[in-house]
Design a protein around this motif. Sequence first.
Motif, PDB file in Angstrom:
ATOM      1  N   LEU A   1      42.053  44.551  29.907  1.00 33.51           N
ATOM      2  CA  LEU A   1      41.749  43.240  30.216  1.00 33.51           C
ATOM      3  C   LEU A   1      43.027  42.085  30.274  1.00 33.51           C
ATOM      4  O   LEU A   1      42.983  41.343  30.669  1.00 33.51           O
ATOM      5  CB  LEU A   1      40.900  42.693  28.820  1.00 33.51           C
ATOM      6  CG  LEU A   1      39.553  43.328  28.917  1.00 33.51           C
ATOM      7  CD1 LEU A   1      38.660  42.674  27.666  1.00 33.51           C
ATOM      8  CD2 LEU A   1      38.523  42.791  30.132  1.00 33.51           C
TER       9      LEU A   1
ATOM     10  N   PRO B   1      46.664  42.419  34.775  1.00 31.92           N
ATOM     11  CA  PRO B   1      46.168  42.259  35.916  1.00 31.92           C
ATOM     12  C   PRO B   1      45.963  43.279  36.850  1.00 31.92           C
ATOM     13  O   PRO B   1      46.617  43.348  37.992  1.00 31.92           O
ATOM     14  CB  PRO B   1      46.951  41.103  36.465  1.00 31.92           C
ATOM     15  CG  PRO B   1      48.353  41.344  36.108  1.00 31.92           C
ATOM     16  CD  PRO B   1      48.080  42.039  34.615  1.00 31.92           C
ATOM     17  N   THR B   2      45.286  44.362  36.511  1.00 34.26           N
ATOM     18  CA  THR B   2      45.170  45.723  37.136  1.00 34.26           C
ATOM     19  C   THR B   2      43.661  45.600  37.870  1.00 34.26           C
ATOM     20  O   THR B   2      42.788  44.627  37.602  1.00 34.26           O
ATOM     21  CB  THR B   2      45.130  46.927  36.111  1.00 34.26           C
ATOM     22  OG1 THR B   2      44.194  46.933  35.289  1.00 34.26           O
ATOM     23  CG2 THR B   2      46.628  46.819  35.705  1.00 34.26           C
ATOM     24  N   ALA B   3      43.273  46.562  38.426  1.00 28.86           N
ATOM     25  CA  ALA B   3      42.017  46.608  39.226  1.00 28.86           C
ATOM     26  C   ALA B   3      40.988  46.882  38.268  1.00 28.86           C
ATOM     27  O   ALA B   3      39.914  46.233  38.355  1.00 28.86           O
ATOM     28  CB  ALA B   3      42.159  47.689  40.158  1.00 28.86           C
TER      29      ALA B   3
ATOM     30  N   GLY C   1      41.129  45.887  35.227  1.00 27.65           N
ATOM     31  CA  GLY C   1      40.786  44.727  34.187  1.00 27.65           C
ATOM     32  C   GLY C   1      40.062  43.908  34.952  1.00 27.65           C
ATOM     33  O   GLY C   1      39.570  42.995  34.480  1.00 27.65           O
ATOM     34  N   ARG C   2      40.462  43.710  36.448  1.00 31.00           N
ATOM     35  CA  ARG C   2      39.488  42.526  36.968  1.00 31.00           C
ATOM     36  C   ARG C   2      37.922  42.984  37.121  1.00 31.00           C
ATOM     37  O   ARG C   2      37.169  42.177  37.082  1.00 31.00           O
ATOM     38  CB  ARG C   2      40.122  42.631  38.492  1.00 31.00           C
ATOM     39  CG  ARG C   2      41.657  41.713  38.528  1.00 31.00           C
ATOM     40  CD  ARG C   2      42.064  41.942  39.809  1.00 31.00           C
ATOM     41  NE  ARG C   2      43.549  41.069  40.084  1.00 31.00           N
ATOM     42  CZ  ARG C   2      44.168  41.085  41.039  1.00 31.00           C
ATOM     43  NH1 ARG C   2      43.799  41.744  42.006  1.00 31.00           N
ATOM     44  NH2 ARG C   2      45.450  40.603  40.687  1.00 31.00           N
ATOM     45  N   VAL C   3      37.671  44.353  37.098  1.00 28.88           N
ATOM     46  CA  VAL C   3      36.609  44.742  37.158  1.00 28.88           C
ATOM     47  C   VAL C   3      35.807  44.528  35.742  1.00 28.88           C
ATOM     48  O   VAL C   3      34.449  44.080  35.844  1.00 28.88           O
ATOM     49  CB  VAL C   3      36.358  46.355  37.467  1.00 28.88           C
ATOM     50  CG1 VAL C   3      35.023  46.860  37.360  1.00 28.88           C
ATOM     51  CG2 VAL C   3      36.829  46.647  38.936  1.00 28.88           C
TER      52      VAL C   3
ATOM     53  N   LEU D   1      36.576  41.981  33.876  1.00 30.49           N
ATOM     54  CA  LEU D   1      36.493  40.524  33.741  1.00 30.49           C
ATOM     55  C   LEU D   1      35.137  40.198  34.615  1.00 30.49           C
ATOM     56  O   LEU D   1      34.532  39.383  34.179  1.00 30.49           O
ATOM     57  CB  LEU D   1      37.737  39.910  34.102  1.00 30.49           C
ATOM     58  CG  LEU D   1      38.705  39.877  33.085  1.00 30.49           C
ATOM     59  CD1 LEU D   1      40.098  39.177  33.551  1.00 30.49           C
ATOM     60  CD2 LEU D   1      38.168  39.023  31.895  1.00 30.49           C
ATOM     61  N   ASP D   2      35.237  40.763  35.897  1.00 26.70           N
ATOM     62  CA  ASP D   2      34.013  40.571  36.646  1.00 26.70           C
ATOM     63  C   ASP D   2      32.676  40.780  36.200  1.00 26.70           C
ATOM     64  O   ASP D   2      31.648  40.167  36.394  1.00 26.70           O
ATOM     65  CB  ASP D   2      34.136  40.966  38.086  1.00 26.70           C
ATOM     66  CG  ASP D   2      35.375  40.707  39.084  1.00 26.70           C
ATOM     67  OD1 ASP D   2      35.648  39.403  38.852  1.00 26.70           O
ATOM     68  OD2 ASP D   2      35.803  41.041  39.796  1.00 26.70           O
TER      69      ASP D   2
END
Length: 117
Positions: free
Chosen positions: A15, A18-20, A22-24, A26-27
């Motif tokens: 989280l 800023p990796t893929a 982590g973005r998933v 957060l989304d």
Amino acid sequence: MNRPPALLWLLLLLLLLPTAAGRVLLDLAGGVVLVLIALPLLLTGVGWIGWKILQSRLITCPACGAASLGQSSQCGVCGASLQTGQSGADAAAQAGSSVPASEVTIDVSAQDAGSDS
């Protein structure tokens, strides 16, 4: 010694970075929050529309004022005939149309209330 599980540290790391992945996450969390906010608003709108549809189908008894769905020709409360196709105001206007307006109109005359002499 009680240590937090490694999976918790991994999720926290994903989280924060800023990796893929982590973005998933957060989304996904944002989508869940959006659904939790939008669902009550959507259910309120559907309930309001349903209530308006139910109100449009209610028939008010001209004799006692009880509301019913009008599935029978008689009022379930007082037994009076329910007139289908007319609202209560239309039925009352047609029932009183045989009386001349001059007999129904109330004449009001103004008097001065200040002088008693």
